[in-house]
Scaffold this motif. Structure first.
Motif, short mmCIF file in Angstrom:
data_model
loop_
_atom_site.label_atom_id
_atom_site.label_comp_id
_atom_site.label_asym_id
_atom_site.label_seq_id
_atom_site.Cartn_x
_atom_site.Cartn_y
_atom_site.Cartn_z
N MET A 225 -17.99 0.45 4.60
CA MET A 225 -17.03 1.21 5.39
C MET A 225 -17.35 2.69 5.29
N SER A 226 -17.41 3.37 6.42
CA SER A 226 -17.58 4.82 6.40
C SER A 226 -16.29 5.47 5.94
N LEU A 227 -16.41 6.62 5.33
CA LEU A 227 -15.24 7.35 4.84
C LEU A 227 -14.71 8.29 5.91
N GLU A 228 -14.62 7.78 7.13
CA GLU A 228 -14.07 8.54 8.23
C GLU A 228 -12.57 8.28 8.33
N TYR A 229 -11.85 9.28 8.79
CA TYR A 229 -10.39 9.20 8.77
C TYR A 229 -9.86 8.01 9.55
N LYS A 230 -10.59 7.55 10.55
CA LYS A 230 -10.13 6.41 11.36
C LYS A 230 -9.95 5.16 10.50
N ASN A 231 -10.65 5.08 9.36
CA ASN A 231 -10.56 3.90 8.50
C ASN A 231 -9.52 4.02 7.40
N LEU A 232 -8.88 5.19 7.29
CA LEU A 232 -8.02 5.45 6.14
C LEU A 232 -6.87 4.46 6.04
N ASN A 233 -6.10 4.31 7.10
CA ASN A 233 -4.89 3.47 7.02
C ASN A 233 -5.21 1.98 6.90
N SER A 234 -6.25 1.53 7.59
CA SER A 234 -6.61 0.11 7.48
C SER A 234 -7.09 -0.19 6.06
N PHE A 235 -7.87 0.71 5.47
CA PHE A 235 -8.33 0.50 4.09
C PHE A 235 -7.16 0.57 3.12
N TRP A 236 -6.26 1.53 3.34
CA TRP A 236 -5.11 1.63 2.44
C TRP A 236 -4.25 0.37 2.50
N ASN A 237 -4.09 -0.20 3.70
CA ASN A 237 -3.29 -1.43 3.81
C ASN A 237 -3.86 -2.53 2.92
N GLU A 238 -5.19 -2.61 2.85
CA GLU A 238 -5.83 -3.61 2.00
C GLU A 238 -5.64 -3.28 0.52
N VAL A 239 -5.84 -2.02 0.17
CA VAL A 239 -5.66 -1.59 -1.22
C VAL A 239 -4.23 -1.86 -1.68
N GLU A 240 -3.27 -1.47 -0.87
CA GLU A 240 -1.86 -1.65 -1.21
C GLU A 240 -1.53 -3.12 -1.41
N ALA A 241 -2.02 -3.98 -0.52
CA ALA A 241 -1.74 -5.41 -0.63
C ALA A 241 -2.31 -5.99 -1.92
N VAL A 242 -3.50 -5.56 -2.30
CA VAL A 242 -4.12 -6.06 -3.53
C VAL A 242 -3.33 -5.63 -4.76
N ILE A 243 -2.94 -4.36 -4.80
CA ILE A 243 -2.19 -3.85 -5.95
C ILE A 243 -0.85 -4.56 -6.08
N ILE A 244 -0.15 -4.76 -4.97
CA ILE A 244 1.13 -5.46 -5.01
C ILE A 244 0.94 -6.91 -5.47
N ARG A 245 -0.09 -7.56 -4.94
CA ARG A 245 -0.35 -8.96 -5.31
C ARG A 245 -0.63 -9.11 -6.79
N ASP A 246 -1.42 -8.21 -7.35
CA ASP A 246 -1.92 -8.36 -8.71
C ASP A 246 -1.18 -7.52 -9.74
N PHE A 247 -0.05 -6.95 -9.36
CA PHE A 247 0.64 -5.99 -10.21
C PHE A 247 1.05 -6.56 -11.56
N ASN A 248 1.45 -7.81 -11.61
CA ASN A 248 2.03 -8.38 -12.84
C ASN A 248 0.99 -8.90 -13.83
N HIS A 249 -0.29 -8.75 -13.54
CA HIS A 249 -1.32 -9.22 -14.46
C HIS A 249 -1.53 -8.18 -15.57
N PRO A 250 -1.19 -8.49 -16.82
CA PRO A 250 -1.37 -7.50 -17.89
C PRO A 250 -2.82 -7.20 -18.18
N SER A 251 -3.73 -8.11 -17.83
CA SER A 251 -5.15 -7.89 -18.09
C SER A 251 -5.72 -6.73 -17.29
#
Length: 444
Positions: A225-251
């Protein structure tokens, strides 16, 4: 609708039909478990547990969907099947926030990975509408005197790079036993963690890390993925979903959204892209550490400075000298050829981790798939030479007292990249007991 095909986060998947170097066969289709659940008028969408070691308890946020009027939430917490908490609270807000103190305290750590079972149910007029069961670990992650701390005690990271590829499924593990075996291999090597590299892994893998006591840096697959602003929100949506999904893992103790993005040193748009994603991660999850742009070039909002250096094959003295120069460059800006940050970076005493090194092959091993061999430096003759080189590199790392940990490349071979402790089909190339013996010589 915008088509991002060709400019999308894909991690180590090669867009070419014939992969090359340290990229691998691409994956299509469903590669993690999916399921459907029927729901009634109200249901528990998810919950987040914020452990609080100092107060010997936790904060629980429960997200309820549907008609919430007249609902009550029941919370039960168990430790090894012994009931510790049983309470009910009206659902007057969403998310519903509960503070609870644990009558028995068992801190989660790699040595003692104790887990609390949590049961939640929503009721109306005495009828249970939905119930869920999960777990959490009571642990904290922080920085103490320039060291990474678990439960307020410094811990030396002894990691291996784990890329999550399988010869019979690529991104998809053949079964849950395969995921467990990879985690168990980490423990056999005398390591305490992994960099889960460029892949948000199957949650069942993190389950075994939680159960068996293996720390994790979880990374996003940002390559491709290029680090162009057009990709910012779509990439963030993926990052946010991963963090929310895996939040409760103490590891999981750290998030790593980017890896080796060199253009941030000369392109302001790319740098701002990285900085913005990092700031959003810290707002979303203030309980974990952050590595902004692993290896190089660090841009600023980072809790850890990490280094990638594969020059260890040149010997103990050379390797130690290079590591010292990289840290000197971090603190003074010189020598410039060893720089691992942008020029205006201000070092504030963050822990320094050698998060990629090694990468050696052993002569006689060949890929089990149709790939050219790819390793770092000349391959050693046999297992004995591997151990000799390994001991020398660990000695250099140990004598660099500024280091807070290391991560060896890698746990197992992947396709043509033949630099693992194990082959691609998970057969040992070196004796894990011998490696574990070497690892006992290093740490705080």
């Amino acid at each position: 609708m915008e088509d991002f095909h060709g400019d999308q986060a894909r991690g180590k998947q090669d867009p070419r039909l014939k992969p090359f170097g340290c990229t691998y066969m691409r994956t299509t289709g469903i590669w993690q478990p999916v399921w459907l659940e029927s729901c009634g008028d109200a249901w528990i969408d998810r919950f987040q547990v914020f452990p609080d070691v100092k107060s010997k308890g936790f904060q629980l946020y429960t997200y309820v969907k549907g008609r919430i009027n007249g609902l009550k939430l029941r919370l039960k917490v168990f430790l090894a099947e012994a009931e510790l908490i049983n309470l009910t609270q009206e659902v007057k807000e969403n998310p519903l926030r509960i503070l609870a103190e644990l009558p028995e305290v068992c801190l989660w750590s790699p040595e003692e990975p104790d887990l609390y079972t949590i049961e939640l149910s929503i009721e109306k007029n005495g009828v249970i509408l939905d119930d869920v069961k999960g777990y959490f670990g009571l642990r904290s992650v922080s920085i103490v005197d320039g060291k990474i701390a678990l439960n307020d005690k410094p811990i030396y990271l002894k990691f291996a790079l784990d890329q999550g590829f399988f010869p019979d499924g690529l991104y998809a593990a053949p079964n849950i036993e395969a995921l467990r075996r990879d985690v168990e291999a980490v423990k056999k090597l005398g390591l305490n963690g992994v960099r889960k590299h460029q892949k948000p892994e199957d949650p069942r893998y993190f389950y075994w890390c939680d159960k068996l006591g293996v720390l994790v840096w979880e990374e996003m697959p940002d390559w491709g993925m290029s680090l162009e602003y057009k990709n910012l929100n779509s990439f963030w949506n993926e990052v946010e979903a991963v963090i929310i999904r895996d939040f409760n893992h103490p590891s999981i103790i750290a998030w790593v959204p980017f890896n080796e993005r060199e253009t941030v040193s000369r392109n302001i748009e790319h740098r701002k892209f990285v900085e913005e994603i990092c700031l959003r991660i810290k707002r979303l999850d203030p309980t974990r550490l952050l590595v902004d742009n692993s290896g190089y070039i660090h841009v600023g909002p980072t809790d850890i400075i990490d280094i990638h250096d594969y020059s260890g094959w040149k010997g103990y003295k050379h390797f130690k000298d290079v590591l010292l120069k990289r840290v000197q460059s971090l603190k003074t800006g010189e020598p410039k050829e060893f720089r691992i940050t942008v020029e205006d970076f201000e070092y504030n005493g963050q822990p320094i981790v050698l998060s990629e090194w090694g990468g050696w092959g052993i002569k006689g091993f060949r890929p089990i798939v149709d790939r050219e061999v790819y390793v770092y430096g000349p391959s050693v003759a046999d297992e004995c030479e591997f151990l000799t080189r390994y001991r020398g590199n660990i000695k250099a790392i140990r004598e660099c007292e500024f280091l807070a940990g290391f991560c060896y490349t890698q746990l197992y071979d992947v396709e043509g990249e033949l630099n693992g402790y194990m082959t691609y089909d998970r057969k040992w190339k070196v004796d894990p007991e011998q490696i574990a013996k070497i690892h006992k010589t290093i740490g705080f």
